[in-house]
Write an enzyme that holds these catalytic residues in place. Sequence first.
Site, PDB file in Angstrom:
ATOM      1  N   ASP A   1       0.928  -1.058   0.087  1.00 51.46           N
ATOM      2  CA  ASP A   1       0.011   0.087  -0.022  1.00 51.46           C
ATOM      3  C   ASP A   1       0.884   1.331  -0.088  1.00 51.46           C
ATOM      4  O   ASP A   1       1.912   1.058  -0.390  1.00 51.46           O
ATOM      5  CB  ASP A   1      -1.157  -0.207   1.184  1.00 51.46           C
ATOM      6  CG  ASP A   1      -0.454  -0.191   2.646  1.00 51.46           C
ATOM      7  OD1 ASP A   1       1.018   0.148   2.638  1.00 51.46           O
ATOM      8  OD2 ASP A   1      -0.750  -0.415   3.440  1.00 51.46           O
ATOM      9  N   SER A   2       0.303   2.288   0.629  1.00 54.40           N
ATOM     10  CA  SER A   2       0.980   3.640   0.645  1.00 54.40           C
ATOM     11  C   SER A   2       2.402   3.743   1.245  1.00 54.40           C
ATOM     12  O   SER A   2       3.107   4.494   0.848  1.00 54.40           O
ATOM     13  CB  SER A   2       0.157   4.480   1.111  1.00 54.40           C
ATOM     14  OG  SER A   2      -0.163   4.393   2.627  1.00 54.40           O
ATOM     15  N   VAL A   3       2.417   2.703   2.301  1.00 55.31           N
ATOM     16  CA  VAL A   3       3.688   2.599   3.052  1.00 55.31           C
ATOM     17  C   VAL A   3       4.891   2.339   2.014  1.00 55.31           C
ATOM     18  O   VAL A   3       6.107   2.983   2.353  1.00 55.31           O
ATOM     19  CB  VAL A   3       3.650   1.553   4.054  1.00 55.31           C
ATOM     20  CG1 VAL A   3       5.207   1.542   4.784  1.00 55.31           C
ATOM     21  CG2 VAL A   3       2.764   2.090   5.294  1.00 55.31           C
ATOM     22  N   VAL A   4       4.851   1.633   0.920  1.00 55.54           N
ATOM     23  CA  VAL A   4       5.757   1.273   0.253  1.00 55.54           C
ATOM     24  C   VAL A   4       5.682   1.491  -1.421  1.00 55.54           C
ATOM     25  O   VAL A   4       6.367   1.420  -2.382  1.00 55.54           O
ATOM     26  CB  VAL A   4       6.097  -0.287   0.252  1.00 55.54           C
ATOM     27  CG1 VAL A   4       6.715  -0.582   1.346  1.00 55.54           C
ATOM     28  CG2 VAL A   4       4.862  -1.128  -0.175  1.00 55.54           C
TER      29      VAL A   4
ATOM     30  N   PHE B   1       4.464   8.333  -1.012  1.00 56.88           N
ATOM     31  CA  PHE B   1       3.754   8.593   0.335  1.00 56.88           C
ATOM     32  C   PHE B   1       4.557   9.113   1.303  1.00 56.88           C
ATOM     33  O   PHE B   1       4.675   8.372   2.387  1.00 56.88           O
ATOM     34  CB  PHE B   1       2.638   7.491   0.382  1.00 56.88           C
ATOM     35  CG  PHE B   1       1.590   7.521  -0.337  1.00 56.88           C
ATOM     36  CD1 PHE B   1       0.151   8.053  -0.035  1.00 56.88           C
ATOM     37  CD2 PHE B   1       1.649   6.786  -1.544  1.00 56.88           C
ATOM     38  CE1 PHE B   1      -0.590   7.741  -0.954  1.00 56.88           C
ATOM     39  CE2 PHE B   1       0.600   6.633  -2.556  1.00 56.88           C
ATOM     40  CZ  PHE B   1      -0.403   7.458  -2.170  1.00 56.88           C
TER      41      PHE B   1
END
Length: 365
Positions: free
Chosen positions: A35-38, A70
Amino acid sequence: MWYRLSFCKVWYHIAEAVIKLPQNSTIPAVIVFGDSVVDTGNNNYIETIVKVNYPPYGKDFMGGKPTGRFSDGKVPSDLIAEELGIKGLLAAYFDPTLQDEDLLTGVNFASGGAGYDPLTSDLVDLYKLGARRIGVFGLPPGCLPSQRTLKGGAERKCIDLYNQVSELFNNKLSDEMDSINKRYPIARMTYMDIYKLPLDVIHNPQKYEFRGWKADRRFSDGKVPSDLLAEELGIKPLLPAYLDPSLQDQDFLTGVNFASGASGYDPLTSDVASVLSLTDQLKLFKEYITKLKKIAGEEKSSEILREGLIALVTGSNDITNTYFITPFRKIQYNVPSYTDLLVSYASSFVQESRLQMKDAVEQGQ
């Protein structure tokens, strides 16, 4: 107490902690899902409202521009690839500039806003597709910037409920990895804990050389222009807020700051945001003069006010928030007439400030 920490710096510690390869073992490529973490920019090239192609994202990245990551700099997938010595940045698969050589060393399929459900079948699919070294990250603590902003209250604390859910999920995920490893012995499914270390960094920043990174309520990740101005003049490195309860007598002698975030020349601007208007700030300035006289005496106070520099920095909130976002001023003014109004307010404030200083100086002579 919430500490403002660089997301990238926290992840450097995580990367160093979780990546420990056996001797004489190498990894030729890194392939990332998530997701947005990576996400390293895939969402930039799909139709979605979940994008980060605007500042302040990317401010610590090369060129200081948003890249679709992100983060204000690199994301964990970049740091992992870098820690493994593969490459400095992991390209998004949808990036139209993707090169053949990028495919040889790994790409990123992550998409901000995604999640994984069902987990086990996805991992088995990866196994069937030839993957044999699969690291599955658990959930981080409920301390991501967006979480603290939406649910962390005025102090933007980590959310306890999110922490509890993360711990529960992580325990189950770790058990599931053990179970899958037993079923597929020639593969290695590794659970990667990203919960404990970030939480420890947040609670004990000194251990990780984050000294002085305590949130200081400045509207910046470092010094603001008033600090830089005072420093450039050789007065002091930081200009303290007048309402800071730790303000010392010495601070009065070398200057203080009356500014209030979200205020402006237009009285409506500060009313909408419930912050200190310029009129309020001027009242504090009068109070400051009274206190200064008690500390330094009439003559010294007169000298400080006569020789000191007064800086007025405001107006952007009037344009951005009051005029373009709220409907109130557009009904009364067009852009030229509204800017005239702001100039009028600015002039009145400067003249009133000048009168206050003139009276104080004359009383000291």
